[in-house]
Write a protein that holds these residues in place. Structure first.
Motif, PDB file in Angstrom:
ATOM      1  N   ARG A  28      12.974  37.718  62.420  1.00 46.50           N
ATOM      2  CA  ARG A  28      12.388  38.672  61.489  1.00 46.50           C
ATOM      3  C   ARG A  28      11.100  39.175  62.109  1.00 46.50           C
ATOM      4  NH1 ARG A  28      13.605  39.194  56.065  1.00 46.50           N
ATOM      5  NH2 ARG A  28      12.257  40.723  55.124  1.00 46.50           N
ATOM      6  N   ASP A  31       9.011  43.550  58.278  1.00 41.39           N
ATOM      7  CA  ASP A  31      10.040  43.959  57.312  1.00 41.39           C
ATOM      8  C   ASP A  31      11.419  44.172  57.932  1.00 41.39           C
ATOM      9  OD1 ASP A  31       8.156  43.856  55.265  1.00 41.39           O
ATOM     10  OD2 ASP A  31       7.557  45.934  55.564  1.00 41.39           O
ATOM     11  N   TRP A  32      11.526  44.082  59.243  1.00 45.98           N
ATOM     12  CA  TRP A  32      12.792  44.313  59.950  1.00 45.98           C
ATOM     13  C   TRP A  32      13.395  42.987  60.400  1.00 45.98           C
ATOM     14  CZ3 TRP A  32      15.035  49.061  61.947  1.00 45.98           C
ATOM     15  CH2 TRP A  32      14.472  50.199  61.381  1.00 45.98           C
ATOM     16  N   ARG A  33      14.736  42.972  60.507  1.00 41.80           N
ATOM     17  CA  ARG A  33      15.450  41.797  60.988  1.00 41.80           C
ATOM     18  C   ARG A  33      16.307  42.183  62.190  1.00 41.80           C
ATOM     19  NH1 ARG A  33      18.664  40.314  55.925  1.00 41.80           N
ATOM     20  NH2 ARG A  33      18.607  42.547  55.737  1.00 41.80           N
ATOM     21  N   ALA A 156      11.319  44.847  66.449  1.00 46.27           N
ATOM     22  CA  ALA A 156      12.725  44.561  66.153  1.00 46.27           C
ATOM     23  C   ALA A 156      13.665  45.409  66.993  1.00 46.27           C
ATOM     24  CB  ALA A 156      12.999  44.786  64.663  1.00 46.27           C
TER      25      ALA A 156
END
Length: 165
Positions: A28, A31-33, A156
């Motif tokens: 992570r 806010d992005w994975r 990410a």
């Protein structure tokens, strides 16, 4: 472009982050994975983000994600796409908006993509912006809008691309 559509349609069917049991969570980044998944004999690496806000509020949007995907085979690299839980209108195309930049998208069922010649510009905007807004419409003429945080997008997207080099 037709090849890109086929790969992305396959991608969206098999790698929705919250729906796919085969997708392997890598990490992570705010806010992005980042995920990887084997698709046939190929490896797909992708960054994904869920919307922080959906409009209209009372509408069933289904699962909504914005992706940036890279295929180990080289079939696709840093391809952005939107996936929603309904069929999108083709004649009222979705638009991705970051700051003052606008990117018209084309539709394939519940997915939207930017033309190949706009991908690099959208990726650059995703990596330096703070918020992505996507405006769309369903085939039932329901107008929708999604806000996605871009916090962590650079890390990410870079991680997903590096995993599939």
């Amino acid at each position: 472009m037709a090849g890109a559509i086929a790969f992305l349609v396959t991608l969206a069917v098999v790698v929705a982050p919250s729906a796919s049991a085969q997708a392997k969570a890598i990490g992570r980044y705010k806010d992005w994975r980042v995920f990887t998944e084997n698709v046939g004999k190929d490896l797909v690496c992708f960054a994904a983000v869920e919307p922080s806000d959906k409009a209209p509020k009372g509408t069933d949007h289904g699962e909504v994600n914005f992706y940036v995907a890279t295929w180990k085979s080289g079939s696709a690299s840093n391809q952005p796409s939107l996936k929603v839980g309904y069929s999108l209108r083709k004649d009222l195309v979705p638009e991705a908006i970051i700051g003052r930049e606008r990117f018209k998208m084309y539709v394939s069922g519940p997915e939207a993509f930017v033309p190949d010649n706009k991908e690099k510009a959208l990726i650059a905007a995703l990596q330096k912006g703070s918020e992505l807004r996507v405006e769309a419409a369903s085939v039932k003429d329901k107008r929708t809008a999604y806000h996605f945080s871009l916090k962590g997008s650079r890390e990410a997207i870079d991680k997903a691309r590096s995993l599939c080099r």
